[in-house]
Design an enzyme around this catalytic site. Sequence first.
Site, PDB file in Angstrom:
ATOM      1  N   SER A  99       0.808  -1.208   0.000  1.00  0.00           N
ATOM      2  CA  SER A  99       0.000   0.000   0.000  1.00  0.00           C
ATOM      3  C   SER A  99       0.850   1.271   0.000  1.00  0.00           C
ATOM      4  CB  SER A  99      -0.962  -0.033   1.196  1.00  0.00           C
ATOM      5  OG  SER A  99      -1.899   0.993   1.123  1.00  0.00           O
ATOM      6  N   ASP A 129      -5.800   2.010  -3.567  1.00  0.00           N
ATOM      7  CA  ASP A 129      -7.085   1.911  -2.859  1.00  0.00           C
ATOM      8  C   ASP A 129      -7.390   3.155  -2.034  1.00  0.00           C
ATOM      9  OD1 ASP A 129      -5.343   1.555  -0.742  1.00  0.00           O
ATOM     10  OD2 ASP A 129      -6.186  -0.362  -0.079  1.00  0.00           O
ATOM     11  N   ASP A 155      -0.913   1.304  -3.922  1.00  0.00           N
ATOM     12  CA  ASP A 155      -1.710   0.208  -4.484  1.00  0.00           C
ATOM     13  C   ASP A 155      -3.051   0.662  -5.028  1.00  0.00           C
ATOM     14  OD1 ASP A 155      -3.012   0.609  -2.007  1.00  0.00           O
ATOM     15  OD2 ASP A 155      -3.555  -1.502  -1.845  1.00  0.00           O
TER      16      ASP A 155
END
Length: 448
Positions: free
Chosen positions: A109, A249, A247
Amino acid sequence: MQAAATSAAIRKLFGTDGVRGVAGDFLTAELALQLARAAAARVHSPGKPARALIIRDTRESGEMLEAAVAAGIAAAGGEALLGGILPTPGAPLLIKRHGFDLGVVISASHNPYRDNGIKFFGGDGYKLSDATEAEIEAALEQPPAVPEHPGRVREFHGALEDYLRALHERFAGLDLSGRRVLLDCANGATFRAAPEIFRRLGADVGVLAHEPDGRNINLDCGSTHTRRLQIAMQASEEDIGFAFDGDGDRVLAVDRNGVLVDGDELIALAALHLRHAGRLPGGGVAVTVMTNYGFHTAMREHGVEVATTPVGDRYVLEELRRRDWALGGEQSGHIIDRNFVPSGDGIAAALLTLEALGTGDLADRAAMEKLPQKLVNVRVADRRALEGAGAVHAAVARESSALAGRGRVLLRPSGTEPVVRVMVEAPTVEEAETVTARLVALVESQLG
């Protein structure tokens, strides 16, 4: 004694977002293989090998871990399909579209490039439950089952195009012609997908941090380092900017004046838009305890119910599922719209923001008024001691009572560090800082 120590270590592999650590040190190829083999074995059934999609971000360790995960799935008799570099929400979306039994995302992430992680999604498109993750950890202590036939590893062509097509279908009515948009792709998983979908929808697109080299992911860019985007917006003629994380998100926005707009504000804007359009199931939204008090005030004024969860997008998602709601997220920019995909999706959230704005300007559209917030991380000897600190809890109760209806106080231990987080929101910066200083001093004296 050695077996007990190994067992204790294994039971601590999964955190709130999969298994994460320094690649090649904690997160080795051997561990990745074992985890994938155990996960695939759980969904394997006689005559029906598990089909698992594997995607990753741009870290240099991603290829190594991708190969190890694929080997683990094949070792369990499954079929590993390599989707390449794709934002995390691509996994649950493609799982549902193509009937995969398992999805594996290799990413850490917003962490630095040396870290990497592995998170699993089930055949329903949702992250595996705590109980299932515990079963996978426990399986590592046992000799692995040997399948009748070894599995296969293949390329899964068209994963990026599938994801782009799904975004285009969802936002088919969004015409971005004339919109000048600046995207910070964090040198991560969105570096191809984000510019392409904005262009397909008609936007004039500028891009920052879109040349990943394996080591520059999240480096002074993206949603955790927005200064570069803010400066660029001040110096450019773009209408709006979006910063994604490694990532894909998460997303944060920057208006034309260079002012940062966080997840709380974006969720508020989306909630009011979806409610007005009749697309807010249950008339409610789920957020975490860190969400600004001003958000709650704004939602109350507009008749939107708010559910509050612990920190972590998985808890927000659990609450949305429990209530059969669609929208939720975190101040950090995790924004979930289950109408599209059961995961935080930075690109979809950015497009939802533009859908909510219509022809308006982000700089002129305030869906909520943020209260001044002061957050201090206090280092303590043992964060677990907060639970029994009576004097601290009494002080929190007094300060909370004094701020009732005007602000709030929140103390919570970190989940990973010897730290207690002290957060105060109040009508003025001065009051927030004064209350915070009193509580910090007390925590230091009681727990330091």
